[in-house]
Design an enzyme around this catalytic site. Sequence first.
Site, PDB file in Angstrom:
ATOM      1  N   LEU A  66      -4.716  -1.788 -26.191  1.00  0.00           N
ATOM      2  CA  LEU A  66      -4.815  -2.772 -25.115  1.00  0.00           C
ATOM      3  C   LEU A  66      -4.200  -2.311 -23.797  1.00  0.00           C
ATOM      4  O   LEU A  66      -4.026  -3.105 -22.875  1.00  0.00           O
ATOM      5  CB  LEU A  66      -4.212  -4.105 -25.560  1.00  0.00           C
ATOM      6  CG  LEU A  66      -4.910  -4.719 -26.783  1.00  0.00           C
ATOM      7  CD1 LEU A  66      -4.236  -6.013 -27.192  1.00  0.00           C
ATOM      8  CD2 LEU A  66      -6.388  -4.928 -26.533  1.00  0.00           C
ATOM      9  N   CYS A  67      -3.887  -1.027 -23.685  1.00  0.00           N
ATOM     10  CA  CYS A  67      -3.399  -0.479 -22.413  1.00  0.00           C
ATOM     11  C   CYS A  67      -4.571  -0.248 -21.466  1.00  0.00           C
ATOM     12  O   CYS A  67      -5.611   0.261 -21.869  1.00  0.00           O
ATOM     13  CB  CYS A  67      -2.672   0.847 -22.637  1.00  0.00           C
ATOM     14  SG  CYS A  67      -1.008   0.663 -23.243  1.00  0.00           S
ATOM     15  N   HIS A  68      -4.356  -0.600 -20.214  1.00  0.00           N
ATOM     16  CA  HIS A  68      -5.379  -0.361 -19.201  1.00  0.00           C
ATOM     17  C   HIS A  68      -5.426   1.116 -18.825  1.00  0.00           C
ATOM     18  O   HIS A  68      -4.376   1.753 -18.720  1.00  0.00           O
ATOM     19  CB  HIS A  68      -5.070  -1.158 -17.926  1.00  0.00           C
ATOM     20  CG  HIS A  68      -5.243  -2.627 -18.078  1.00  0.00           C
ATOM     21  ND1 HIS A  68      -4.255  -3.429 -18.583  1.00  0.00           N
ATOM     22  CD2 HIS A  68      -6.288  -3.436 -17.804  1.00  0.00           C
ATOM     23  CE1 HIS A  68      -4.683  -4.681 -18.599  1.00  0.00           C
ATOM     24  NE2 HIS A  68      -5.912  -4.714 -18.140  1.00  0.00           N
ATOM     25  N   MET A 102       4.372   2.273 -21.028  1.00  0.00           N
ATOM     26  CA  MET A 102       3.716   2.682 -22.275  1.00  0.00           C
ATOM     27  C   MET A 102       3.308   4.153 -22.207  1.00  0.00           C
ATOM     28  O   MET A 102       3.392   4.878 -23.199  1.00  0.00           O
ATOM     29  CB  MET A 102       2.507   1.800 -22.581  1.00  0.00           C
ATOM     30  CG  MET A 102       2.877   0.354 -22.884  1.00  0.00           C
ATOM     31  SD  MET A 102       4.199   0.140 -24.099  1.00  0.00           S
ATOM     32  CE  MET A 102       3.509   0.904 -25.533  1.00  0.00           C
ATOM     33  N   ASP A 117       6.538  19.082 -35.557  1.00  0.00           N
ATOM     34  CA  ASP A 117       5.448  19.856 -36.162  1.00  0.00           C
ATOM     35  C   ASP A 117       5.685  21.351 -36.045  1.00  0.00           C
ATOM     36  O   ASP A 117       5.444  22.108 -36.991  1.00  0.00           O
ATOM     37  CB  ASP A 117       4.118  19.494 -35.509  1.00  0.00           C
ATOM     38  CG  ASP A 117       2.980  20.337 -36.043  1.00  0.00           C
ATOM     39  OD1 ASP A 117       2.717  20.281 -37.268  1.00  0.00           O
ATOM     40  OD2 ASP A 117       2.365  21.080 -35.255  1.00  0.00           O
TER      41      ASP A 117
END
Length: 148
Positions: A66-68, A102, A117
């Site tokens: 839901l991030c623009h 975000m 990793d």
Amino acid sequence: MKKVQMVEIREKPVVYRSAIASGEIFLKEKTIKAIKNNKIKKGDVLTTAQIAAINAVKNTPSIIPLCHPIQITGVDLDFEIKKDKIKVNVKVTSEGKTGVEMEALTGVSAALLTIWDMVKSVEKDEKGQYPTTKISNIKVVEKRKEKK
């Protein structure tokens, strides 16, 4: 079923926005030394983590549903290397209608995961486990919005 939707931002003004996020990965001392001396088999850990962070920032709307999608104007990244951990700081800037926290959090997370990793072969114990490796303290350090 509950409705899910993106927040409408059409009426919000375009302003300069920035956010700084940070997080840490705890590693063995010998792993930190190997990173500093570029002795990790997969390659240059911090450069790879930096590229991963920038890529994650730019692709946050593809990762967080839901991030623009927004225009990123800058990404600054630095590492603080301690005896038993590496702290990652990511600053994201934009001129837009919604914040960039975000994006900064996603950048930090990608950098930390990339470090893990790349060093997992030297972090594993004899049973193939990671008893001391830990990612923690991911947070927004600062969020700013400046009107023109």
